[in-house]
Design a protein around this motif. Sequence first.
Motif, PDB file in Angstrom:
ATOM      1  N   LEU A  68       0.839  -1.267  -0.224  1.00 38.80           N
ATOM      2  CA  LEU A  68      -0.096  -0.021   0.140  1.00 38.80           C
ATOM      3  C   LEU A  68       0.975   1.329  -0.130  1.00 38.80           C
ATOM      4  CD1 LEU A  68      -2.870  -0.979   2.491  1.00 38.80           C
ATOM      5  CD2 LEU A  68      -2.908  -0.524  -0.112  1.00 38.80           C
ATOM      6  N   GLY A  69       2.151   1.323   0.618  1.00 37.97           N
ATOM      7  CA  GLY A  69       2.843   2.368   0.853  1.00 37.97           C
ATOM      8  C   GLY A  69       3.741   2.478  -0.691  1.00 37.97           C
ATOM      9  N   ASP A  70       3.840   1.547  -1.041  1.00 36.93           N
ATOM     10  CA  ASP A  70       4.603   1.387  -2.451  1.00 36.93           C
ATOM     11  C   ASP A  70       3.496   2.054  -3.744  1.00 36.93           C
ATOM     12  OD1 ASP A  70       6.891   0.490  -1.319  1.00 36.93           O
ATOM     13  OD2 ASP A  70       6.818  -1.282  -2.128  1.00 36.93           O
ATOM     14  N   ILE A  71       2.430   1.466  -3.473  1.00 40.12           N
ATOM     15  CA  ILE A  71       1.425   2.171  -4.286  1.00 40.12           C
ATOM     16  C   ILE A  71       1.371   3.423  -4.303  1.00 40.12           C
ATOM     17  CG2 ILE A  71      -1.056   1.899  -5.118  1.00 40.12           C
ATOM     18  CD1 ILE A  71      -0.941  -0.992  -4.488  1.00 40.12           C
ATOM     19  N   ALA A  72       1.065   4.042  -3.085  1.00 45.30           N
ATOM     20  CA  ALA A  72       0.788   5.440  -2.918  1.00 45.30           C
ATOM     21  C   ALA A  72       2.036   6.389  -3.412  1.00 45.30           C
ATOM     22  CB  ALA A  72       0.574   5.821  -1.384  1.00 45.30           C
ATOM     23  N   ARG A  73       3.328   5.787  -3.055  1.00 42.23           N
ATOM     24  CA  ARG A  73       4.560   6.421  -3.440  1.00 42.23           C
ATOM     25  C   ARG A  73       4.563   6.413  -4.822  1.00 42.23           C
ATOM     26  NH1 ARG A  73       7.430   4.414  -0.145  1.00 42.23           N
ATOM     27  NH2 ARG A  73       8.319   2.550  -1.009  1.00 42.23           N
ATOM     28  N   SER A  74       4.210   5.377  -5.675  1.00 42.38           N
ATOM     29  CA  SER A  74       4.177   5.310  -7.106  1.00 42.38           C
ATOM     30  C   SER A  74       3.091   5.874  -7.957  1.00 42.38           C
ATOM     31  CB  SER A  74       3.974   3.770  -7.430  1.00 42.38           C
ATOM     32  OG  SER A  74       4.277   3.564  -9.019  1.00 42.38           O
ATOM     33  N   ASN A  75       1.935   6.213  -7.099  1.00 46.15           N
ATOM     34  CA  ASN A  75       0.995   7.256  -7.671  1.00 46.15           C
ATOM     35  C   ASN A  75       1.520   8.640  -7.754  1.00 46.15           C
ATOM     36  OD1 ASN A  75      -1.469   6.004  -8.382  1.00 46.15           O
ATOM     37  ND2 ASN A  75      -1.631   5.310  -6.197  1.00 46.15           N
ATOM     38  N   LEU A  76       2.427   9.100  -6.626  1.00 48.97           N
ATOM     39  CA  LEU A  76       2.950  10.182  -6.727  1.00 48.97           C
ATOM     40  C   LEU A  76       3.956  10.416  -7.943  1.00 48.97           C
ATOM     41  CD1 LEU A  76       3.121  10.823  -2.683  1.00 48.97           C
ATOM     42  CD2 LEU A  76       1.465  11.887  -4.578  1.00 48.97           C
ATOM     43  N   THR A 117       0.672  -1.484  -9.044  1.00 51.15           N
ATOM     44  CA  THR A 117       1.785  -0.312  -8.706  1.00 51.15           C
ATOM     45  C   THR A 117       1.638   0.478  -9.989  1.00 51.15           C
ATOM     46  OG1 THR A 117       2.798  -1.892  -7.205  1.00 51.15           O
ATOM     47  CG2 THR A 117       3.846   0.114  -7.956  1.00 51.15           C
TER      48      THR A 117
END
Length: 162
Positions: A68-76, A117
Amino acid sequence: MRDWLPFPLLTAALVALWLLLTESVALGSILMGGVLALLTVRGFIALDPPAGRLRRPRAACALAALVLGDIARSNLAVARIILTPGKTERVSGFLRIPLDMRAPYGLATLACIITATPGTIWVEYNSANNTILLHILDLVDEGTWIDTIKGRYEKRLMEIFE
């Protein structure tokens, strides 16, 4: 009981999903959801899924939080790429990554993680040499991507599923 209701959690989840989709807890909705869930589970059994076990639930929860953290960071990161065109030299491309994991549920979970991701897509799995082919939107360093997939995800998935 196991013959009549082989996957009780899946059946309950499907009934709950039906009730959420119909936005009703009327008796008719519950009965219809139950019938559809039982038919769906019977169809699932016909697919003959391989036996699998979640060996370490805590590790699975930790992996879910990491993803979930990686997905949020990748979205940004993808939003930054899209909203600032021409500022950086981007190179998208394909990358083949060798895997050590062979557990079918682990591979399916890895495919879901990679595809969920933003900026990465699981393109192919070659079972003959146990490699995956990914398309990456911003392929800066191949070694970093290989280390990320193998060290960050594959290692944890092997711990959970193998």
